[in-house]
Design a protein around this motif. Structure first.
Motif, short mmCIF file in Angstrom:
data_model
loop_
_atom_site.label_atom_id
_atom_site.label_comp_id
_atom_site.label_asym_id
_atom_site.label_seq_id
_atom_site.Cartn_x
_atom_site.Cartn_y
_atom_site.Cartn_z
N ASP A 132 0.78 -1.08 -0.08
CA ASP A 132 -0.07 -0.25 0.02
C ASP A 132 0.97 1.17 0.07
OD1 ASP A 132 -2.38 -1.64 -0.02
OD2 ASP A 132 -2.66 -1.52 2.31
N THR A 169 2.81 4.68 -1.03
CA THR A 169 2.76 5.62 -1.94
C THR A 169 4.25 5.73 -2.54
OG1 THR A 169 3.35 7.47 -0.55
CG2 THR A 169 0.83 6.56 -0.95
N VAL A 170 4.37 6.37 -3.61
CA VAL A 170 5.76 6.56 -4.25
C VAL A 170 6.56 7.08 -3.21
CG1 VAL A 170 7.20 7.65 -5.99
CG2 VAL A 170 5.16 6.36 -6.69
N LEU A 210 11.40 -2.92 -16.90
CA LEU A 210 10.65 -2.35 -15.88
C LEU A 210 10.21 -0.93 -16.18
CD1 LEU A 210 12.64 -2.77 -12.48
CD2 LEU A 210 10.54 -3.76 -12.94
N SER A 211 8.93 -0.63 -16.09
CA SER A 211 8.60 0.71 -16.22
C SER A 211 8.49 1.57 -14.72
CB SER A 211 7.00 0.50 -16.55
OG SER A 211 6.34 0.11 -15.44
N ALA A 212 8.16 2.66 -14.62
CA ALA A 212 8.03 3.28 -13.47
C ALA A 212 7.46 2.79 -12.39
CB ALA A 212 7.78 4.93 -13.81
N ARG A 213 6.17 2.39 -12.91
CA ARG A 213 5.05 1.70 -11.97
C ARG A 213 5.93 0.16 -11.69
NH1 ARG A 213 -0.53 -0.85 -13.72
NH2 ARG A 213 -1.23 -1.47 -11.71
N GLY A 214 6.49 -0.54 -12.36
CA GLY A 214 7.17 -1.90 -12.20
C GLY A 214 8.21 -1.49 -11.13
N HIS A 238 8.63 0.70 -8.79
CA HIS A 238 8.10 0.81 -7.59
C HIS A 238 7.40 -0.63 -6.94
CE1 HIS A 238 8.43 5.23 -8.76
NE2 HIS A 238 9.22 5.13 -7.65
N ARG A 239 6.84 -1.30 -7.71
CA ARG A 239 6.24 -2.35 -7.31
C ARG A 239 7.36 -3.36 -6.96
NH1 ARG A 239 1.66 -4.98 -10.78
NH2 ARG A 239 0.80 -3.19 -9.94
N ARG A 284 8.50 -2.44 -3.58
CA ARG A 284 7.66 -2.84 -2.48
C ARG A 284 7.66 -4.26 -2.00
NH1 ARG A 284 4.35 0.43 -5.88
NH2 ARG A 284 3.84 2.23 -4.74
N ARG A 332 8.94 -11.57 -10.77
CA ARG A 332 8.39 -10.75 -12.07
C ARG A 332 8.05 -11.88 -13.06
NH1 ARG A 332 7.15 -5.60 -12.49
NH2 ARG A 332 7.37 -5.61 -14.76
#
Length: 94
Positions: free
Chosen positions: A26, A28-29, A55-59, A61-62, A65, A91
């Motif tokens: 959960d 945040t960036v 990896l994208s930016a979203r990936g 950060h995922r 996490r 992944r």
């Protein structure tokens, strides 16, 4: 294994108490940047994954996490290179 999970959950709870979050997923960036800081060796590993277009930016950060959770399970206060490598292995590449 149960003890490791209970201990990891307690680490998460204590670390995230002030954020209102319950689990690493959960975050945040800005919280990822705060709680998932890595050393230069680990930054290079992540940069290689980004450059290889895995990896994208979203990936990105995922992965951090998931690596934070792996570090919690290992009893580590910080995210280590092996935690990030493990998260990258989890992944599924298209």
């Amino acid at each position: 294994m149960r003890e490791r999970v209970v201990a990891a959950r307690e680490r998460m709870r204590a670390r995230l108490a002030a954020t209102g979050r319950r689990v690493n997923a959960d975050l945040t960036v800005p919280e990822v940047k705060r709680f998932c800081a890595v050393d230069s060796e680990t930054e290079r590993l992540l940069a290689e994954a980004v450059q290889a277009r895995r990896l994208s930016a979203r990936g990105f950060h995922r992965v951090l996490r998931v690596a934070r959770t792996a570090a919690d399970l290992a009893g580590s206060d910080g995210v280590r290179t092996e935690d990030v490598a493990f998260a990258l292995l989890l992944r599924s590449d298209p």
